[in-house]
Design an enzyme around this catalytic site. Structure first.
Site, PDB file in Angstrom:
ATOM      1  N   THR A 187      -7.383  15.019   1.003  1.00  0.00           N
ATOM      2  CA  THR A 187      -6.637  16.097   0.554  1.00  0.00           C
ATOM      3  C   THR A 187      -7.611  17.772   1.651  1.00  0.00           C
ATOM      4  OG1 THR A 187      -6.514  18.481  -0.914  1.00  0.00           O
ATOM      5  CG2 THR A 187      -8.406  16.944  -1.256  1.00  0.00           C
ATOM      6  N   GLU A 332      -6.350  15.646  -6.296  1.00  0.00           N
ATOM      7  CA  GLU A 332      -7.678  15.775  -7.323  1.00  0.00           C
ATOM      8  C   GLU A 332      -7.268  15.471  -9.068  1.00  0.00           C
ATOM      9  OE1 GLU A 332      -7.551  18.285  -5.389  1.00  0.00           O
ATOM     10  OE2 GLU A 332      -9.443  18.570  -4.057  1.00  0.00           O
ATOM     11  N   LYS A 440      -0.898  27.300   1.899  1.00  0.00           N
ATOM     12  CA  LYS A 440       0.259  25.419   1.591  1.00  0.00           C
ATOM     13  C   LYS A 440       1.275  26.267   2.259  1.00  0.00           C
ATOM     14  CE  LYS A 440       0.205  22.247  -1.503  1.00  0.00           C
ATOM     15  NZ  LYS A 440       0.484  21.789  -3.385  1.00  0.00           N
ATOM     16  N   TRP A 445      -1.333  21.753   3.218  1.00  0.00           N
ATOM     17  CA  TRP A 445      -1.777  22.661   3.474  1.00  0.00           C
ATOM     18  C   TRP A 445      -2.221  22.898   4.896  1.00  0.00           C
ATOM     19  CZ3 TRP A 445      -3.129  25.378  -0.549  1.00  0.00           C
ATOM     20  CH2 TRP A 445      -3.892  24.206  -1.838  1.00  0.00           C
TER      21      TRP A 445
END
Ligand code: AMP
Length: 542
Positions: A187, A332, A440, A445
């Protein structure tokens, strides 16, 4: 006293074994990169996944080693989900929207032994290959007839269908430790280099149970599920695993994510449930409205990754009889954290009040504990008013990033999400802001600090600050604020031209605004909140 129940490890391969045994004839339909529609059954999936597991063993892939994929949603990607994880290796899904330097960093960091790729990404793979040492083998996910005849890969290039054809489809899935790693997803949500979230078999299977529940994503054997959310972004929100667990038909859109292609597939395959970020649904709704179409079977759509605007919930419901399931999660968190399914007493609310509930990100699914805290870490009440940092914990929440050598992101055992939220008395969480400094856009991202760092390299720039500004189509787009050196004639085009090639093309800010100063707080940090208040609507009002 110990319980006297069996110790059956929770393993990813068991989802496939279950699907083959109980739903062997159920269909998986894919729009392929080659342009046609492919269809087969869970039985075929299981057989080919076993063949690919044998191929991986023949290529010398050992348990725990990473195998990369750079691929759209499709049946070959699905086969790798099970062949790689099922045989004990780690499926590392790579995000093709990242800049080539970031991809190279991630592949090196993960030490991928092999990278499988869809033909669309051959040019990207060629650029990456010249920057990395780790993968020695690249596999094009296609058949012999479509293999590229010329390419810039000095490493070995193999053909996916050859690997399947050459290998036997008898394979015993190993009895792994349920805590061993099954898949890896990076990420770039926070500052610095992308971070790898390493899921385990246990966390994946537990997440699958929880995410499939009626008040979660509500999936069953009677559904035909179309995940628009990519299989490279948190395992398509777990839907490939969920579909196996419940025996749902799966419909994969491949690379065609425009409204027309999605609508045609939804109708042709009688899709009942779809999942994606708001930007994708805007394209779909615009197309369906333009052709005055209707959804014949689709009754629900999961909207997450960014806040679902009430106008979208209303458009789906009022024009198309489709219920929006608003959900919140993170890489996550595997990713599902909360889902906004209504409680009984809310069903009779006036429509506007129902929409107000549906604008919230929803209730925690069983397995996710949440709390909101103030700046000193004190828990705040669930009164729908107090807002604070949102912390979570649970068996499918990351406790550490891959290769971070024991450095824990946790606070007293809780994972700080970087989201700011309030929670009401019914347990519905609503995100009000974000403490993490990121943007975002269309569900993916953009690192504001990366853009600032590059912009600051320009000799005429004194300070560069990049903020998320609200955008009608992409939800957010980067806006770059620049303080330039006195006397400099630098203009917006000059700044943007300087960024070209240094950041991913879609990261490029839509506008540059020159300011005399930026507000600085007591600790010397730029007060981005103030700038967001001032410029946050720039793209809506410009
Ligand atoms: P990712 O790890 O890329 O899936 O991004 C997770 C982050 O996306 C969350 O921490 C939120 O900031 C944002 N996010 C995800 N779902 C929603 C949602 N329904 N509403 C608002 N923000 C969301």
């Amino acid at each position: 006293m110990q319980g006297l129940m069996m110790q059956q490890p929770l393993l990813v391969a068991s989802l496939l074994t279950h699907a083959e045994r109980h739903h062997g004839g159920q269909e998986i339909v894919s729009r392929r990169v080659e342009g046609d529609i492919h269809r087969y059954s869970y039985r075929d999936l299981a057989q080919r996944a076993r063949g690919m597991a044998n191929a991986l063993a023949a290529l010398g892939i050992e348990q725990g080693e990473r195998v990369g994929t750079l691929a759209w949603n499709g049946y070959r990607h699905m086969e790798l989900y099970f062949a790689v994880s099922g045989s004990g290796a780690v499926l590392h899904t790579l995000n093709p929207r990242l800049h080539v330097d970031q991809l190279a960093y991630i592949i090196e960091h993960a030490q991928d032994r092999i990278v499988f790729f869809d033909l669309t990404f051959l040019p990207l793979i060629e650029s990456v290959a010249s920057r990395v040492k780790s993968p020695k083998i690249f596999v094009a996910m296609t058949d012999r007839a479509h293999m590229p005849t010329t390419h810039g890969l000095s490493s070995m290039l193999m053909c996916y269908e050859d690997l399947i054809d050459l290998h036997h489809d008898v394979f015993e899935w190993p009895l792994l430790d349920e805590n061993s790693a099954s898949s890896l997803c990076y990420t770039s949500g926070t500052t610095g280099n992308p971070k790898g979230v390493l899921y385990s078999h246990r966390s994946t299977v537990l997440h699958t149970y929880a995410a499939a529940l009626p008040d979660s994503l509500n999936c069953s054997a009677r559904d035909a599920i179309l995940p628009v959310v990519p299989m490279f972004h948190v395992n398509a929100w777990g839907l490939p695993y969920i579909a196996c667990m419940v025996g749902a038909k799966l419909v994969f859109p491949g690379p065609a994510l425009d409204g027309k292609s999605l609508y045609e597939l939804i109708e042709a395959e009688q899709v009942t449930l779809s999942a994606g970020v708001p930007t994708v649904w805007q394209g779909l709704l615009a197309h369906v409205d333009a052709i005055k179409g209707a959804f014949s079977h689709m009754r629900r759509t999961i909207v997450g990754g960014a806040a679902c605007p009430t106008a979208m919930t209303a458009a789906f419901r009022e024009s198309h009889r489709v219920e929006v399931l608003h959900a919140w999660g993170m890489t996550e968190l595997s990713p599902v954290g909360t889902v906004c399914s209504l409680k009984a007493h809310q069903l009779s609310l006036p429509v506007s009040e129902r929409y107000a509930v549906q604008a919230k990100q929803g209730r925690g699914v069983f397995g996710i504990d949440m709390k909101i805290v103030d700046a000193d870490g004190n828990a705040l009440p669930w009164d729908g008013i107090a807002a604070g940092d949102l912390l979570v914990r649970g068996p499918w929440v990351a406790r550490e990033y891959f290769g971070s050598e024991g450095q824990s992101p946790l606070r007293d055992g809780w994972f700080p999400t970087g989201d700011i939220a309030r929670i009401d008395a019914d347990g519905f969480m609503q995100i009000t802001d974000r403490s993490k400094d990121v943007i975002k856009s269309g569900g993916e991202w953009i690192s504001s600090t990366d853009i600032e760092n590059v912009a600051c390299l320009h000799p005429d720039v004194t300070t560069a600050v990049c903020i998320a500004a609200r955008h009608a189509k992409w939800d957010e787009r980067p806006l770059l604020l620049i303080v330039k050196k006195p006397g400099s004639g630098l203009d917006a085009n000059g700044v943007l031209a300087f960024l070209d090639g240094r950041i991913a093309r879609w990261w490029k800010p839509d506008a540059v605004v020159f300011v005399d100063t930026v507000p600085i707080g007591a600790t010397g940090k730029v007060l981005k909140n103030q700038l967001r208040d001032q410029f946050g609507d720039y793209y809506l009002t410009a």
